[in-house]
Design a protein around this motif. Sequence first.
Motif, PDB file in Angstrom:
ATOM      1  N   HIS A  55     -41.833 -13.479  29.582  1.00 50.19           N
ATOM      2  CA  HIS A  55     -43.226 -13.410  29.133  1.00 50.19           C
ATOM      3  C   HIS A  55     -43.718 -11.966  29.156  1.00 50.19           C
ATOM      4  N   ILE A  56     -43.399 -11.236  30.250  1.00 45.08           N
ATOM      5  CA  ILE A  56     -43.835  -9.836  30.361  1.00 45.08           C
ATOM      6  C   ILE A  56     -43.056  -8.951  29.388  1.00 45.08           C
ATOM      7  N   ALA A  57     -41.766  -9.221  29.243  1.00 45.41           N
ATOM      8  CA  ALA A  57     -40.913  -8.385  28.387  1.00 45.41           C
ATOM      9  C   ALA A  57     -41.448  -8.301  26.966  1.00 45.41           C
ATOM     10  N   ARG A  58     -41.984  -9.408  26.489  1.00 44.70           N
ATOM     11  CA  ARG A  58     -42.485  -9.448  25.101  1.00 44.70           C
ATOM     12  C   ARG A  58     -43.580  -8.397  24.863  1.00 44.70           C
ATOM     13  N   TYR A  59     -44.393  -8.120  25.890  1.00 45.02           N
ATOM     14  CA  TYR A  59     -45.503  -7.184  25.741  1.00 45.02           C
ATOM     15  C   TYR A  59     -45.062  -5.718  25.769  1.00 45.02           C
ATOM     16  N   TYR A  60     -43.773  -5.492  25.997  1.00 45.37           N
ATOM     17  CA  TYR A  60     -43.225  -4.138  25.897  1.00 45.37           C
ATOM     18  C   TYR A  60     -42.304  -4.012  24.687  1.00 45.37           C
ATOM     19  N   LEU A  61     -41.642  -5.104  24.341  1.00 47.09           N
ATOM     20  CA  LEU A  61     -40.756  -5.064  23.173  1.00 47.09           C
ATOM     21  C   LEU A  61     -41.540  -4.965  21.866  1.00 47.09           C
ATOM     22  N   GLU A  62     -42.679  -5.642  21.792  1.00 48.96           N
ATOM     23  CA  GLU A  62     -43.471  -5.613  20.556  1.00 48.96           C
ATOM     24  C   GLU A  62     -44.008  -4.201  20.251  1.00 48.96           C
ATOM     25  N   PRO A  63     -44.633  -3.493  21.233  1.00 51.72           N
ATOM     26  CA  PRO A  63     -45.031  -2.107  20.943  1.00 51.72           C
ATOM     27  C   PRO A  63     -43.844  -1.185  20.709  1.00 51.72           C
ATOM     28  N   ALA A  64     -42.717  -1.473  21.365  1.00 52.38           N
ATOM     29  CA  ALA A  64     -41.512  -0.669  21.117  1.00 52.38           C
ATOM     30  C   ALA A  64     -41.117  -0.768  19.647  1.00 52.38           C
ATOM     31  N   MET A  65     -41.107  -1.996  19.119  1.00 53.57           N
ATOM     32  CA  MET A  65     -40.762  -2.203  17.716  1.00 53.57           C
ATOM     33  C   MET A  65     -41.745  -1.473  16.807  1.00 53.57           C
ATOM     34  N   GLU A  66     -43.044  -1.578  17.122  1.00 52.52           N
ATOM     35  CA  GLU A  66     -44.081  -0.949  16.293  1.00 52.52           C
ATOM     36  C   GLU A  66     -43.968   0.573  16.309  1.00 52.52           C
ATOM     37  N   LEU A  67     -43.831   1.145  17.498  1.00 53.73           N
ATOM     38  CA  LEU A  67     -43.750   2.610  17.628  1.00 53.73           C
ATOM     39  C   LEU A  67     -42.503   3.172  16.958  1.00 53.73           C
ATOM     40  N   LEU A  68     -41.363   2.514  17.177  1.00 53.12           N
ATOM     41  CA  LEU A  68     -40.105   3.050  16.659  1.00 53.12           C
ATOM     42  C   LEU A  68     -40.000   2.892  15.143  1.00 53.12           C
ATOM     43  N   GLN A  69     -40.553   1.821  14.597  1.00 48.86           N
ATOM     44  CA  GLN A  69     -40.526   1.659  13.143  1.00 48.86           C
ATOM     45  C   GLN A  69     -41.340   2.746  12.450  1.00 48.86           C
ATOM     46  N   VAL A  70     -42.415   3.185  13.090  1.00 48.25           N
ATOM     47  CA  VAL A  70     -43.291   4.199  12.488  1.00 48.25           C
ATOM     48  C   VAL A  70     -42.801   5.613  12.773  1.00 48.25           C
ATOM     49  N   HIS A  71     -42.311   5.858  13.982  1.00 49.97           N
ATOM     50  CA  HIS A  71     -42.058   7.237  14.423  1.00 49.97           C
ATOM     51  C   HIS A  71     -40.581   7.611  14.546  1.00 49.97           C
TER      52      HIS A  71
END
Length: 360
Positions: A55-71
């Motif tokens: 449950h907690i992991a999801r809240y770090y993986l989602e921003p990771a995906m967003e940040l890395l796709q953009v930057h």
Amino acid sequence: CLIQTYLHNKDLEGAQSLLDDWNSYYLSFSREVNRALGRANLEFGLALVKGCRYHIARYYLEPAMELLQVHDATFSDSESQALCLSAMGYCVFMQVDFEVASLLLKQARLMWKSLNWPIEHLKTIAYTLKNYMECLLELDDPTEEANVREDLLMLHSLLVKLQNDMLIADVFTCLGMVAFNQEREGRAVVFFEQACALHKQSKVNTEEILKLLRFIGVASYNCLDFKKAASAYLECLQLLEGQQHCMEHNKASQVAECCASLGFTFSRLRDFDNMLMYYQRAYELEVHLSPEDLELIITNIGSLYHVKAVKLEKQGNKDLAAKYYGQARDAFHKALRYSWKSFPFINYGYFLLCQGFYLE
């Protein structure tokens, strides 16, 4: 670097505190810093998944995906993105959202495939496909199931070369158990048969093969496919009898259970000669059977003797008929000793009714 140090020292709380602070300011960071922050979120998210904190992991993986796709220009269609999708899909799957999980895991599957199944991630890929297949079982998509099954077999051929050839067999066994517990015995049989075939190729996992043959027998019996059930139990019995020291306690118990299962299965096939033969073999090993099994076996033997006696009587062979009537009565009396449940009493009551002993 700090996040990696925290993770190396298994200090998840320290890593979480640092990331939460930095994540709140990510909009003010440069592209390079956001890229590093994305990587840190990804590594921390993967560590949380490994620690079963989905449950907690999801809240770090989602921003990771967003940040890395953009930057991060190297992130798209990379092994890192595939790992992130696999982990996110698993987190959502563990939260029992099968539709969203299936979309993420399908993306992961296609990405791993486009990367030509990288060897260092084969275990992750195998479990990604397993989780995706479980979602498909819930969503009832047999066409996509067939595609994933082909991919699993492709992975198996790669793992054989790496001398780790039982991972996919274990995945199919697990899928079979999932389908069986969902009372989808037909699909369970398919998975168990595939696992059994892979174990047979290795020629060393006899215990697993025996276990899978019993699973195939039970699932096929529940599907009313009694011929397939009988075939699986017979193969299981032949394997047991071919082993050295077959009559050690554990093996004797398996032989007894297998013979009992064959007796029950042949009774459903109306093959009474084989039914009686395997029931008698099972009863010879009565010490290895439960009272419930013995009650059912002996009651069925009594009913079979009753049928034989009636047929012989109709044919005019009264002496032989009397013999079988006596054997039927003895069998029912034995069955009554094993249990006070209604089943043997009902059958014995019917036998007495047919004999004209109405008061009894």
